[in-house]
Write an enzyme that holds these catalytic residues in place. Structure first.
Site, short mmCIF file in Angstrom:
data_model
loop_
_atom_site.label_atom_id
_atom_site.label_comp_id
_atom_site.label_asym_id
_atom_site.label_seq_id
_atom_site.Cartn_x
_atom_site.Cartn_y
_atom_site.Cartn_z
N SER A 185 28.59 -20.51 134.60
CA SER A 185 28.03 -20.72 133.44
C SER A 185 26.37 -19.86 133.28
O SER A 185 25.77 -20.12 133.16
CB SER A 185 27.78 -22.12 134.14
OG SER A 185 27.68 -22.83 134.13
N HIS A 214 33.48 -23.43 130.51
CA HIS A 214 33.22 -22.24 129.59
C HIS A 214 33.89 -22.04 128.94
O HIS A 214 33.39 -20.70 128.78
CB HIS A 214 32.34 -21.80 130.50
CG HIS A 214 30.67 -22.24 130.58
ND1 HIS A 214 29.44 -21.89 129.94
CD2 HIS A 214 30.20 -23.08 131.70
CE1 HIS A 214 28.64 -23.49 130.06
NE2 HIS A 214 29.28 -23.35 131.75
N LYS A 245 31.08 -27.97 124.69
CA LYS A 245 30.44 -26.40 124.78
C LYS A 245 31.24 -25.68 123.12
O LYS A 245 31.35 -26.45 122.03
CB LYS A 245 31.28 -25.30 126.42
CG LYS A 245 29.66 -26.20 127.15
CD LYS A 245 30.54 -25.56 128.25
CE LYS A 245 29.43 -26.44 129.84
NZ LYS A 245 28.35 -27.12 129.45
N1 PMP Z 1 31.50 -27.73 134.31
C1 PMP Z 1 30.48 -27.21 134.17
C2 PMP Z 1 31.02 -25.82 134.82
C3 PMP Z 1 30.08 -26.87 133.23
O1 PMP Z 1 28.66 -25.96 133.18
C4 PMP Z 1 29.37 -28.17 132.97
C5 PMP Z 1 28.24 -28.11 131.80
N2 PMP Z 1 27.47 -26.80 131.80
C6 PMP Z 1 30.25 -29.39 133.41
C7 PMP Z 1 31.23 -29.08 134.37
C8 PMP Z 1 29.76 -31.07 133.02
O2 PMP Z 1 29.79 -30.75 131.98
P1 PMP Z 1 29.00 -30.96 130.15
O3 PMP Z 1 28.10 -30.75 130.08
O4 PMP Z 1 30.27 -31.95 129.26
O5 PMP Z 1 29.08 -33.07 131.49
#
Ligand code: PMP
Length: 414
Positions: A185, A214, A245
């Site tokens: 990310s 992602h 996302k």
């Molecule tokens: N895993 C990854 C790789 C993420 O980037 C994120 C959120 N940025 C999450 C899990 C968590 O997801 P959520 O925001 O839906 O709780």
């Protein structure tokens, strides 16, 4: 002396940002107009800092499903599924996710964060080993902390280092659970999943978890993510992901073929001790998942937009991540430069994100952008123009377009 004195240095920095009127960690939108536009302080801004990869948040069919389910079943479930029961929608969505991934089992969580907390803390027990990519998301690290497994980190995207770690653990009791992400990310780089899968195959009692947060809806011919794109879905034992996302909602999931998977429902605390997702969110997610499967054009458009932004910013002389992806980050010389650049862009009408250590790899200060299939090419070009102007003004790129100030070419870790 107070409970908060330990935060004093951080609080001072935070106050400085607030006083400068440019705090990237405390932005309020007056209103959001579409997947790509919002109002901040009565001024229109172009959104380039969301994870709305397919732009589905305003899709009429997704909204209609959310409204219909809310009217039928109410605004919330007011409890956890094991204590207060599942609604039909929860089970339907789990079947749909399992079907999408061609897996036997699916389990839905209230956030993607909780999916990682739950799955990682329970899959690997006291005598097992969690083997994490060093650049893993906070939810993966927190999942490791919540459980009792021994935790080993390997160098980001290095199959050689993973192999070394597994070799050292050979002969030790317990299972080995490797955790990697599809698209990372912060810099938008993908994992070398084929190589990781090959390493995994060499070791007994070793399992592979891929967080496709992602990459769901973004990569793969059918949008299943990096494992599909790399042709190694058969080597992946657990897929974790999020609805927040590309699916435009909130929630998380895990799918798997593992025998006995359903026992997780009564041992996974971040599933058991929290309220289940509201019916409207479940229904919207089901529709968004349907659209991922029936509108491959969205993925193509996203990829086109991502390439346009990545190439445009690289041509200006910005140091970008190692490969084009919907996450396009530019490396800033310092956190102060990142704040100044972010603020200048916002002033010009462009909303992006600032990402700093410890969230970023290698201690980098990043100006993070993310692209949506809903962006028009004119919007992407306008964003690039704003980057160019602000970058020149702040001396981050040379006045002559396309020439770098210093030699800071990013080298892929792969
Ligand atoms: N895993 C990854 C790789 C993420 O980037 C994120 C959120 N940025 C999450 C899990 C968590 O997801 P959520 O925001 O839906 O709780």
């Amino acid at each position: 002396m107070s409970l908060f004195s330990k935060f004093a240095p951080l609080a001072a920095q935070y106050r400085q940002l607030e006083e400068a009127g440019a705090n990237p960690f405390n932005v309020s939108f007056d209103s959001v107009l579409s997947p790509t536009e919002a109002m901040i302080k009565d001024r229109p801004v172009l959104l380039l800092g969301t994870n709305n990869y397919l732009g589905l948040t305003y899709d009429p069919a997704v909204i209609a499903k959310a409204v219909e389910a809310t009217e039928l079943y109410g605004t919330g479930t007011t409890g956890s599924r094991i204590a207060n029961g599942s609604y039909d929608g929860h089970k339907q969505l789990e079947r749909a996710l399992a079907g999408f991934y061609n897996r036997k089992h699916g389990m839905v969580f209230s956030t993607g964060y909780q999916a990682n907390l739950g799955i990682l803390s329970t899959l690997a027990g006291k005598d097992d080993h969690l083997i994490l990519d060093a650049d893993s998301h906070a939810s993966i690290y927190d999942g490791a902390r919540l459980g009792h497994a021994q935790v080993t980190r390997f160098r980001h995207n290095s199959p050689e280092d993973l192999a070394n770690r597994l070799r050292r653990l050979e002969g030790t009791p317990g299972d080995k659970v490797i955790v990697v992400e599809g698209i990372y990310s912060m810099l938008g780089d993908t994992a070398p999943l084929r190589e990781f899968a090959a390493v995994k195959r060499e070791y007994a009692n070793t399992y592979l978890v891929v967080d496709e947060a992602h990459s769901l809806g973004v990569l793969g011919e059918n949008g299943r993510g990096l494992a599909e794109a790399a042709g190694v879905e058969g080597d992946v034992d657990f897929v974790v992901g999020t609805f927040s996302k590309s699916l435009g909602g909130v929630g998380g999931f895990c799918v798997s073929d593992a025998e006995g998977f359903d026992i997780l429902r009564v041992v996974t605390r971040p599933y058991m001790f929290t309220a289940s997702l509201p019916p409207g969110v479940i229904a919207a997610t089901l529709e968004a998942l349907h659209q991922v499967q029936t509108r491959p054009g969205l993925r193509r458009q996203l990829s086109e937009n991502a390439n346009r932004l990545y190439n445009g910013l690289a041509a200006l002389g910005f140091t970008v991540g190692p490969e084009p992806s919907p996450v396009v980050s530019t490396v800033m010389p310092s956190p102060e430069a990142a704040f100044a650049f972010w603020s200048r862009l916002l002033h010009a009408g462009l909303y992006t994100n600032v990402s700093l250590p410890p969230a970023t790899p290698k201690g980098l200060a990043l100006l993070r952008s993310s692209v949506s299939a809903a962006h028009t090419s004119a919007q992407i070009d306008h964003a690039i123009a704003m980057f160019a102007e602000a970058g020149r003004e702040l001396g981050l790129i040379s006045p002559a377009r396309g020439q770098k100030q210093g030699e800071t070419v990013f080298v892929s870790a792969k």
